[in-house]
Design an enzyme around this catalytic site. Structure first.
Site, mmCIF file in Angstrom:
data_model
loop_
_atom_site.group_PDB
_atom_site.id
_atom_site.type_symbol
_atom_site.label_atom_id
_atom_site.label_comp_id
_atom_site.label_asym_id
_atom_site.label_seq_id
_atom_site.Cartn_x
_atom_site.Cartn_y
_atom_site.Cartn_z
ATOM 1 N N LYS A 180 -24.063 22.806 -19.183
ATOM 2 C CA LYS A 180 -23.770 22.501 -20.582
ATOM 3 C C LYS A 180 -25.042 21.970 -21.231
ATOM 4 O O LYS A 180 -25.487 20.866 -20.938
ATOM 5 C CB LYS A 180 -22.677 21.436 -20.717
ATOM 6 N N GLY A 233 -29.677 12.050 -19.758
ATOM 7 C CA GLY A 233 -29.299 11.651 -21.111
ATOM 8 C C GLY A 233 -29.206 10.146 -21.226
ATOM 9 O O GLY A 233 -29.890 9.411 -20.519
ATOM 10 N N SER A 234 -28.332 9.690 -22.084
ATOM 11 C CA SER A 234 -28.253 8.261 -22.387
ATOM 12 C C SER A 234 -27.578 7.476 -21.266
ATOM 13 O O SER A 234 -26.778 8.015 -20.486
ATOM 14 C CB SER A 234 -27.475 8.051 -23.690
ATOM 15 N N VAL A 237 -23.626 7.414 -21.696
ATOM 16 C CA VAL A 237 -22.931 8.606 -21.208
ATOM 17 C C VAL A 237 -23.043 8.701 -19.694
ATOM 18 O O VAL A 237 -22.088 9.082 -19.007
ATOM 19 C CB VAL A 237 -23.478 9.875 -21.884
ATOM 20 N N GLY A 238 -24.197 8.350 -19.154
ATOM 21 C CA GLY A 238 -24.368 8.366 -17.702
ATOM 22 C C GLY A 238 -23.363 7.467 -16.996
ATOM 23 O O GLY A 238 -22.848 7.803 -15.917
ATOM 24 N N GLU A 255 -30.153 10.721 -14.570
ATOM 25 C CA GLU A 255 -31.463 10.331 -15.088
ATOM 26 C C GLU A 255 -31.244 9.843 -16.516
ATOM 27 O O GLU A 255 -30.905 10.625 -17.405
ATOM 28 C CB GLU A 255 -32.441 11.507 -15.079
ATOM 29 N N CYS A 289 -37.391 10.005 -21.502
ATOM 30 C CA CYS A 289 -36.959 8.892 -20.653
ATOM 31 C C CYS A 289 -38.116 8.248 -19.905
ATOM 32 O O CYS A 289 -37.996 7.116 -19.442
ATOM 33 C CB CYS A 289 -35.892 9.374 -19.685
#
Length: 301
Positions: A180, A233-234, A237-238, A255, A289
């Site tokens: 995705k 991602g953030s 959300v992780g 990550e 990141c």
């Protein structure tokens, strides 16, 4: 009277075919530097689309895992050659859809090229280990084995490099993929999937489902037939993905955001240190990141 051409609608890629979303809707992808430019329309997928993609990947896994790794490597090598030939076109498309300056977009595509060549080479280096046994007449060894369907959720800031980091190692090891891409930058992943298809990846081995995190990422993370999830991602959300993976003890790779420091020691080349600090903090406008947000300097400097 002239009429405007209808925008191209980019579909999901499931079981070797470009298909519409079950929900029937789509979202716009616009050039952030010129919002009047519509890059394309991308289907907004549902959990049903995720189910279809996972089913296709699970079915394809039965045969793909049995393909000898050097043969899988030949496909990835062909994909790397295609990426190399289309580097400039893909770089321009990346700049159009996410705003990265062209020089950095070329670097992003180059990372995908390098990773694909690298993993093609690993097709003949999937070594295990041997170790002496404490028991007589026993031989101890380890063998690398594939896991199954890999769910991958990628961010907007490196829209081809990061997907390649996740997809190519999974594929060379005999896994299948459902990916995705970020809603803001799906086009680069479409290019990557198209190249893999042209290179000869069989039907169902690579599947692409576009849409939102809540409608696609969440059901992909929770799916019982997806034993491994890789996310970049953030942190917020992780955390949700880690919670989704925990009940079934899925393999989970996250990550997320960092607080990165550059340390300048007393024997440092200060010209290089200044250049490194500027690039570390402001390269890709600091939107990555690994961007440096702090510099600590030895007191003697």
């Amino acid at each position: 009277m002239a009429t405007a051409a209808a925008p191209r609608v980019y579909k999901n890629f499931i079981n070797g075919e470009w298909v519409d979303s079950r929900g029937g809707s789509a979202h716009e992808n616009r050039n952030p530097a010129n919002t009047d430019e519509l890059v394309g329309m991308f289907v907004s997928s549902t959990s049903e689309d995720v189910d279809s993609a996972v089913d296709a990947a699970a079915a394809a896994y039965k045969k793909w895992r049995l393909v000898p790794a050097p043969k899988r490597a030949e496909i990835l090598f062909r994909a790397a050659e295609l990426l190399l030939r289309r580097k400039e076109d893909f770089s321009k498309d990346m700049t159009r859809e996410m705003g990265k300056v062209l020089a950095e977009a070329r670097g992003d595509v180059q990372e995908a090229i390098d990773m694909t060549y690298y993993m093609a080479g690993e097709g003949r280096r999937l070594f295990g280990q041997t170790t002496p046994s404490e028991l007589p007449n026993k031989f101890a060894m380890s063998v690398r084995q594939s896991i199954g369907v890999c769910g991958m959720i990628t961010p907007w800031n490196f829209p081809m490099a990061i997907p390649s980091w996740k997809m190519m190692p999974a594929l060379i090891c005999g896994n299948t993929v459902v990916i995705k891409p970020a809603e803001d930058t799906p086009l680069s992943v479409y290019h990557l999937v198209q190249v893999l298809t042209e290179a000869g990846v069989p039907e169902g081995v690579v599947n692409l489902v576009s849409g939102s995190g809540s409608n696609v990422g969440a059901p992909l993370s929770k799916h019982l037939d997806v034993p491994v999830v890789s996310f970049t991602g953030s942190t917020a959300v992780g955390r949700l993905i880690a919670q989704a993976c925990a009940p079934d003890f899925k393999h989970c790779s996250l990550e997320m955001g960092g607080k990165n420091i550059i340390i300048v020691m007393d024997d440092a080349n200060l010209d290089l240190a200044v250049d490194g600090a500027i690039w570390g903090g402001f390269g890709t406008t600091g939107q990555r990141c690994t961007a440096a947000s702090r510099v600590a300097v030895h007191k003697s400097v």
